[in-house]
Design a protein around this motif. Structure first.
Motif, PDB file in Angstrom:
ATOM      1  N   THR A  82      -8.759  -4.282  -8.431  1.00 54.78           N
ATOM      2  CA  THR A  82      -7.953  -5.305  -9.098  1.00 54.78           C
ATOM      3  C   THR A  82      -7.917  -5.030 -10.602  1.00 54.78           C
ATOM      4  N   PRO A  83      -6.738  -4.763 -11.194  1.00 53.12           N
ATOM      5  CA  PRO A  83      -6.663  -4.450 -12.632  1.00 53.12           C
ATOM      6  C   PRO A  83      -6.920  -5.640 -13.553  1.00 53.12           C
TER       7      PRO A  83
ATOM      8  N   TRP B 271      -6.781   6.935  -1.959  1.00 58.06           N
ATOM      9  CA  TRP B 271      -7.910   6.310  -1.269  1.00 58.06           C
ATOM     10  C   TRP B 271      -8.100   4.842  -1.669  1.00 58.06           C
ATOM     11  N   VAL B 272      -7.205   4.337  -2.506  1.00 61.38           N
ATOM     12  CA  VAL B 272      -7.383   3.003  -3.087  1.00 61.38           C
ATOM     13  C   VAL B 272      -6.236   2.091  -2.666  1.00 61.38           C
ATOM     14  N   VAL B 273      -6.578   0.835  -2.385  1.00 60.06           N
ATOM     15  CA  VAL B 273      -5.569  -0.223  -2.286  1.00 60.06           C
ATOM     16  C   VAL B 273      -5.720  -1.088  -3.529  1.00 60.06           C
ATOM     17  N   PHE B 274      -4.687  -1.131  -4.341  1.00 61.26           N
ATOM     18  CA  PHE B 274      -4.721  -1.925  -5.568  1.00 61.26           C
ATOM     19  C   PHE B 274      -4.280  -3.356  -5.264  1.00 61.26           C
TER      20      PHE B 274
ATOM     21  N   VAL C 182       2.319   4.034  -4.180  1.00 61.10           N
ATOM     22  CA  VAL C 182       0.942   3.575  -4.266  1.00 61.10           C
ATOM     23  C   VAL C 182       0.769   2.312  -3.423  1.00 61.10           C
ATOM     24  N   ARG C 183      -0.403   2.169  -2.802  1.00 62.20           N
ATOM     25  CA  ARG C 183      -0.645   1.005  -1.939  1.00 62.20           C
ATOM     26  C   ARG C 183      -1.053  -0.190  -2.802  1.00 62.20           C
ATOM     27  N   VAL C 184      -0.297  -1.268  -2.676  1.00 63.66           N
ATOM     28  CA  VAL C 184      -0.542  -2.478  -3.469  1.00 63.66           C
ATOM     29  C   VAL C 184      -0.498  -3.681  -2.537  1.00 63.66           C
TER      30      VAL C 184
END
Length: 372
Positions: free
Chosen positions: A117-118, A147-150, A169-171
């Protein structure tokens, strides 16, 4: 599920919004029977809790590591290794604090699922500070992106993630949820209210410049530590415009003092240039107080649900929105207050934690999480 939250600061610290939002999330998950670990620094907790030892709390097992230099959290990294090894999912917070980008590659090597989470750190206004250092970190994160889900909290933040890490990108987009405070008795104070950090990003000067253009001369109360250069500029601006006697700079408030001021306010105003969310809006709504939020925030729902207004923060249009709010007849205004109290239920962590459970479960099941 075993979920690990490594983070730079954490409740009861009040350094930034994530201190509370991640605490509420961890607490709600723990209450649902999940195994929660939190590793954080001792920044902002004073002498309220023991440090360098694992504590059993109502938000999981937590360690507050004594940290002399915030951006050199060596002890925190060491304390994070065991919970990282044991967890199913690691949920990282913010982009640039070293514990996030140091643990991410280790999590990948260990085959852990990663949510990141940004918390607004990709906002263009935030990116102008220490730009070179941030670009280095972002390049590193790009190498790990698959490798990340944001997690984003709004459409704009989803856009920033795709701008930096690619359109594929996965969000997973979920708003901030919070533990709603008790609703206090409302004693009409007939004043506008600003609550937040006194910083140029918050565009408080636009609100002050709008005051002379508002037909109803309500007072403006400003909650936030104004003892800084920007605060001095705001006082000078209000003096120059002749509205200084209409404004109360109240300094920092917290707990019941803050919520009572919210409960009694005619309307909360968040004129920020940008916000990835704006937890103060939920806090105001929890007290049945309508809000006005700028177009730079993800709060169009205020207008849609007649719980306030979504407005430009340019001085003229903002003043007109304040006039619209002030001109509501008593019956319509009470409807807005009622709508505010209804709307806030959608952001109650107790009622919404199942959405995070669904994200985590789908990750573990090798599925694309909901909301992408």
């Amino acid at each position: 599920m075993k979920i690990f939250f490594p983070i730079g600061s954490f409740y009861p610290a009040q350094i930034g919004g994530p201190d509370n939002t991640m605490y509420w999330q961890a607490k709600a998950l723990f209450k649902r029977g999940h195994e929660i670990c939190v590793a954080t620094t001792d920044d902002g907790i004073g002498n309220t809790l023991p440090t360098d030892t694992w504590l059993d709390t109502d938000y999981g097992r937590v360690i507050y590591v004594k940290t002399a230099i915030h951006y050199a959290p060596v002890k925190l990294l060491l304390a994070s290794l065991k919970p990282l090894w044991r967890c199913d999912i690691v949920h990282l917070s913010v982009m640039y604090f070293p514990i996030s980008w140091l643990l991410a590659p280790l999590a990948i090597l260990l085959g852990k699922k990663i949510v990141w989470t940004p918390h607004g750190e990709l906002d263009p206004d935030a990116m102008i500070y220490s730009k070179g250092r941030k670009q280095v970190v972002l390049r590193l994160i790009r190498l790990m992106r698959k490798w990340v889900v944001f997690n984003s909290t709004c459409d704009a933040e989803t856009g920033y993630l795709r701008d930096h890490f690619g359109p594929d990108v996965r969000v997973v987009q979920l708003p901030c949820f919070m533990e709603l405070p008790p609703k206090l008795d409302h004693i009409a104070g007939n004043y506008w209210l600003f609550v937040g950090r006194i910083h140029p990003k918050k565009a408080v000067e636009r609100l002050i410049e709008a005051l002379p253009l508002v037909r109803t001369k309500k007072r403006l109360k400003i909650i936030g530590d104004h003892h800084n250069e920007y605060g001095d500029q705001l006082i000078a601006l209000a003096t120059r415009l002749g509205v200084i006697d209409q404004i109360d700079f109240l300094g920092h408030k917290r707990g019941s003092d803050k919520y009572q001021l919210m409960a009694d306010a005619y309307c909360l105003i968040m004129p920020s240039h940008t916000e990835n969310f704006g937890i103060v809006v939920i806090e105001a709504l929890s007290q049945g107080t309508p809000a006005i939020a700028s177009f730079g925030t993800p709060w169009q729902i205020l207008s849609d649900r007649q719980a306030g207004f979504w407005s430009s923060n340019e001085v003229g249009p903002l003043a007109e929105t304040l006039n619209q709010m002030a001109d509501l007849d008593e019956k319509t205004y009470e409807t807005y207050r009622s709508n505010a109290a209804t709307l806030v239920e959608e952001f109650d962590i107790e009622k919404s934690i199942y959405k995070w459970e669904a994200v985590y479960r789908q990750l573990l099941d090798q599925q694309v999480p909901v909301g992408i």
